[in-house]
Write an enzyme that holds these catalytic residues in place. Structure first.
Site, PDB file in Angstrom:
ATOM      1  N   SER A 284       0.819  -1.207   0.000  1.00 55.17           N
ATOM      2  CA  SER A 284       0.000   0.000   0.000  1.00 55.17           C
ATOM      3  C   SER A 284       0.860   1.267   0.000  1.00 55.17           C
ATOM      4  O   SER A 284       1.651   1.477  -0.899  1.00 55.17           O
ATOM      5  CB  SER A 284      -0.967  -0.059   1.177  1.00 55.17           C
ATOM      6  OG  SER A 284      -2.031   0.812   0.978  1.00 55.17           O
TER       7      SER A 284
ATOM      8  N   ASP B 184      -0.968   1.252  -4.594  1.00 53.16           N
ATOM      9  CA  ASP B 184      -1.948   0.254  -5.036  1.00 53.16           C
ATOM     10  C   ASP B 184      -3.311   0.865  -5.318  1.00 53.16           C
ATOM     11  O   ASP B 184      -4.286   0.141  -5.503  1.00 53.16           O
ATOM     12  CB  ASP B 184      -2.039  -0.921  -4.051  1.00 53.16           C
ATOM     13  CG  ASP B 184      -2.670  -0.516  -2.722  1.00 53.16           C
ATOM     14  OD1 ASP B 184      -2.516   0.656  -2.325  1.00 53.16           O
ATOM     15  OD2 ASP B 184      -3.302  -1.374  -2.086  1.00 53.16           O
TER      16      ASP B 184
ATOM     17  N   ASP C   6      -5.648   2.295  -3.789  1.00 49.20           N
ATOM     18  CA  ASP C   6      -6.869   2.204  -2.986  1.00 49.20           C
ATOM     19  C   ASP C   6      -7.159   3.534  -2.299  1.00 49.20           C
ATOM     20  O   ASP C   6      -8.303   3.871  -2.059  1.00 49.20           O
ATOM     21  CB  ASP C   6      -6.820   1.027  -1.980  1.00 49.20           C
ATOM     22  CG  ASP C   6      -5.712   1.143  -0.946  1.00 49.20           C
ATOM     23  OD1 ASP C   6      -4.758   1.922  -1.170  1.00 49.20           O
ATOM     24  OD2 ASP C   6      -5.788   0.445   0.079  1.00 49.20           O
TER      25      ASP C   6
END
Lengths: 452, 455
Positions: free
Chosen positions: A100, A246, A248
């Site tokens: 992340s 990533d 998100d």
């Protein structure tokens, strides 16, 4: 000497520094435990753009095949896209290789169940027990599955789900001028197409080369987005979007080049979501009270959870929430697309809001309930935590106390929250109040009690 | 051995039954040991046979090598000799062939190769084993990891090199039946047929990962079973049967008779020595004495070493390549200097066909020109502690022969010999006994009786 968490094996999976700590053997064994847990069938494997991604993905695929699973290799994709694809193809589960927002030397295995969501608390404990027992399924030659590649389908499935929840034509007609910083992460392979082709934006982008290393600190924060802010000012963009590796999480830069507070990013998404779907709101304890004000306006409830995406998701699922997230982390979770943090939903919601209202980003932010937030952190010794919290609670006897995650003290017009970090030996303090003066006073008083 | 799961970790590498003894964890650790053992900076070549488990093994191997900082060049599904051949061309640090060769489908193995495509020496293999057992691997940091690239050209380059040594268009006149046993030889031979218009008839050509048409054993019996009935109806001049990764080969003659695997090495020794008289034939203590007779005809000599590839490799490295005519075993595995001393069934087949062309005779007729030797082989289960007593007993029972004790006991006389040794892979002793002319039944029976008296 401060303890560095170079490797962490826990209920959220495996995370660590690649090399001596996060080894291919560890990834292989964890994947084989995962394959044993979810059973024979298809498992999706994908990754962000970290240099260690291919090496670790091969280890993961080895472990999955050894457990008797078939592997669907989706290559480099945003984490939410991988999660959506797991559910879409009715796979047994999925493994995403991404740390992340952590620095490039880190990587991690993110584990998803057949709905493409995090496992619940009990399942995660079962899985970690299975890993420690090392009693894995061992497929024989006749039982070994296959690896298939599918890098294309998932993007379309994800984008279609997002577009179904906004007025695409209204957005396209505006031909928004946008700026993008994808940190050379997984967003690089999907976000430009999403903004330009799907939403009709005119885009200027930096850091959209998935073969290059992260050019800035991976976490999209005000202090790391100078290049994007400059790009917004230079190109006259109406909005700037920044993703983490990533994709998100999302950070937003307004038309004047100012980075929005993450709580405001979530608040704008909640504003949009509640207008289009029924249901309540779930946020963590550290998220702004602005969310309560907005929910109240729609006649909806707000549920509070301990910090951590998995906690928010678990409650969202239980209460069939409309939307949720974690203000400080920059995560918007919209279950009608997928029950996970998704920067694409957050981008589409903001553009839809801009198209509907005709307002600029800064005007939209100004219209939100106004609060002032302050936060800080300090190293602490584990043994002292209980005493510190005790002192804090006794210092504010009139406040309502919530002890579900550290200590949160709540008044009608302000709150404070202190908790130990899950990943580092740090104590985090956050406060919120209606005015700068009130926030500063609360912040200083709390530090005074903690330092005593 | 109780609860044997088939796992073997030795100087030859790692092999076992996938999912039983051989796990993904073993594979990754052993590949990581190899990645640590190899000098950094040059690529590592990887290829695999078509076994279904090969993909799982390959994933682990690739991951470990990348983690150790090596660029990995993947050749895909190719024969072990193609991997060995590619190594030199690509200036690689080493290679891994993923193949259980002539073992059944449920097996797999890692075969480690040095920079010239040769097998590791005893010293190198020992060092590799030590690293594996210590499990101190050199896993590099995030910005030093290796990358993976695919090279689909290895097969054609291999065929180019075969064509440079053998006159492939010159073999068009032969009709040859080949049983590929669903292995990698099919890929090579189909390409060769397409390129040179050869009259090769392939059976069991479909490359298969789970169900091979038959056990991939290169024995005379298997050849007779598979190719025997086809030879006359197809008017074929010769027949060949390969194992899954094409390093071993067996033959059938034009009558459909299976040729003993023992004949491959004498035949190729004859071929090679006729081109380079006076050279050395390296073989082990268990292979046919016909070799001495063939070598004598060309003024060459036979150097016999203990059984096992390692001893042969060590003997090879003690000589200059131009001193050696050929090296090999009675199993039909043969190494020729033109191919840098690797076991290559395809090269053996082409050498035999070239020989048939030069001598103008079909295989059966050619073989009938060699004197008849009869070999008898047996095995007895025996607890390891009793082996030395048996060997001393045998030594005292046959005092008149020539003695070689470098691997068990070999006793030879002018027209016959026997060899009693301990298997490397099973708790048995092997008894091999050969005589010029008729089978040495009496000698064999008394050896077996003696061995059984210790079991």
């Amino acid at each position: 000497m401060p303890r560095e968490h170079l490797l962490k094996i826990g209920v959220s999976g495996v995370r660590g520094v690649v090399g001596e700590f996060l080894t291919p053997a560890l990834a292989l064994h964890f994947a084989q435990a995962f394959g044993t847990y979810v059973g024979r069938g298809r498992v999706v494997a994908g990754r962000d753009t970290r240099t260690s991604g291919p090496m670790l993905q091969h280890a993961v695929q080895c472990g999955l095949l050894a457990a008797g699973c078939d592997v669907v290799d989706v290559g480099i994709l945003p984490t939410p896209t991988i999660q959506i694809y797991v559910e879409h193809i009715r796979a047994r589960g999925g493994i995403g290789l991404t740390a992340s927002h952590n620095p490039p030397e880190y990587n991690a295995l993110k584990l998803f169940n057949k709905e493409g969501q995090f496992f619940n608390h009990y399942e995660r404990n079962e899985l970690i027990d299975l890993y420690h027992q090392s009693d894995f399924a061992q497929a024989t030659n006749a039982e070994i599955g296959q690896v298939t590649r599918d890098e294309g389908t998932a993007k379309g499935v994800h984008i279609d789900r997002v577009l179904a929840k906004v007025d695409v034509e209204r957005i396209r007609r505006r031909r928004f001028r946008v700026a993008l910083d994808a940190v050379n992460g997984a967003g690089s392979v999907m976000t430009p197409g999403f903004l330009v082709d799907s939403l009709g934006c005119r885009m200027d982008a930096i850091s959209i080369d998935p073969t290059k290393v992260f050019p800035r600190i991976a976490e999209p924060r005000p202090d790391t987005l100078g290049d994007l802010a400059a790009l917004v000012r230079k190109t006259g963009a109406e909005v700037g979007f920044a993703q983490d590796p990533d994709a998100d999480r999302l950070a937003i830069v307004d038309e004047q080049g100012r980075v929005l507070d993450n709580d405001d990013v979530l608040a704008l998404a909640v504003l949009r979501a509640l207008a289009v779907v029924p249901g309540d709101v779930v946020v963590n304890l550290t998220t702004s009270a602005a969310i309560d004000d907005i929910a109240l306006g729609f006649g909806r409830r707000v549920y509070r959870t301990p910090v951590g995406e998995a906690n928010v998701v678990e409650t969202m699922q239980a209460v069939k929430a409309a939307i949720g997230g974690e203000g400080s982390a920059g995560g918007v979770i919209f279950p009608a697309v997928q029950l996970c943090r998704d920067s694409f939903t957050a981008m589409a919601f903001l553009l839809d809001l801009m198209a509907e209202t005709g307002k600029t980003v800064s005007q939209l932010v100004t219209a939100l309930p106004q609060y002032v937030r302050k936060s800080g952190k300090v190293a602490f010794e584990h043994g002292r935590l209980g005493g510190l919290m005790q002192a804090l609670e006794e210092g504010f006897p009139e406040a309502e106390a919530d002890r579900t995650d550290g200590l949160k003290l709540i008044w009608a017009d302000r709150w404070l929250h202190v908790r130990a970090s899950n990943t580092e030996p740090l104590l985090r303090l956050a406060v919120e109040a209606k005015t700068e003066g009130a926030a500063e006073k609360l912040y200083q008083t709390a530090w005074g009690l903690l330092a005593a | 051995m109780r609860g044997d799961s088939g796992l073997r970790i030795s100087h030859v590498g790692l092999r076992g039954i996938v999912g039983r003894g051989l796990t993904a964890g073993h594979i990754l650790d052993f590949a990581a040991a190899f990645g640590t053992f190899l000098e950094p900076g040059r690529p590592v070549v990887v290829g695999r046979d078509p076994r279904a488990s090969g993909r799982m093994v390959w994933e682990g191997v690739v991951s470990a090598l990348m983690a150790c900082g090596h660029e990995v060049i993947d050749l895909g599904v190719v024969s072990t000799p193609v991997v060995q051949h590619a190594l030199q061309k690509l200036d690689a640090a080493g290679g891994i062939a993923i193949s259980a060769s002539h073992n059944a489908a449920e097996w797999n193995a890692l075969r480690f190769l040095g920079p010239r495509g040769t097998y590791l020496s005893t010293a190198e293999a020992g060092e590799l084993l030590d690293i594996y057992h210590l499990r101190k691997f050199r896993f590099l940091e995030w910005d030093e990891l290796g990358e993976l690239r695919f090279d689909g050209g290895a097969l054609d380059r291999y065929i180019d090199d075969l064509a440079a040594v053998f006159d492939l268009p010159g073999l068009r006149g032969f009709r040859v039946v080949v049983d590929c046993c669903n292995g990698t030889s099919a890929l090579i031979l189909r390409r060769m047929i397409d390129r040179y218009g050869l009259d090769f008839v392939l059976i069991n050509e479909r490359v298969e990962g789970v169900q091979f048409a038959h056990e991939p054993t290169t024995s005379a019996r298997m050849v007779e079973l598979q190719l025997g009935p086809l030879m006359k109806p197809l008017s074929a001049h010769a027949g060949f049967l390969f194992d899954v990764d094409s390093d071993r080969v067996a033959m059938a003659d034009e009558q459909g008779r299976g040729v003993s695997e023992e004949m491959m090495l004498p035949l190729l020794a004859d071929h090679q020595l006729s081109r380079g008289p006076g050279k050395i034939v390296i073989t082990n203590l268990s292979s046919s004495a016909l070799l001495e007779e063939v070598a004598g005809k060309h003024g060459g000599r036979v150097l016999r070493v203990p059984v096992g590839r390692q001893a042969a490799m060590d003997a090879l490295s003690a000589h200059r390549p131009e001193q050696i005519a050929v090296a090999g075993e009675g199993t039909g595995a043969v190494m020729m200097p033109q191919f840098r001393f690797i076991y290559d069934g395809i090269a053996s087949m082409l050498a035999v066909l070239t020989m048939l062309r030069e001598r103008g005779r079909p295989l059966g007729a050619l073989l009938s020109e060699y004197p008849q030797y009869s070999i008898l082989k047996g095995e007895v289960r025996l607890e390891s502690p009793r082996v030395p007593e048996l060997l001393v007993d045998l030594l005292e029972s046959y005092p008149d022969g020539k003695i070689d004790r470098s691997d068990g006991l070999r006793v030879s006389w002018p027209d016959r010999w026997f060899h009693v040794r301990v298997s490397h892979t099973e708790p048995i002793i092997r008894v091999i006994c050969e005589q010029r002319g008729a089978p040495p039944q009496e000698l064999f029976d008394s050896l077996m009786d003696k061995a059984r008296s210790y079991s």
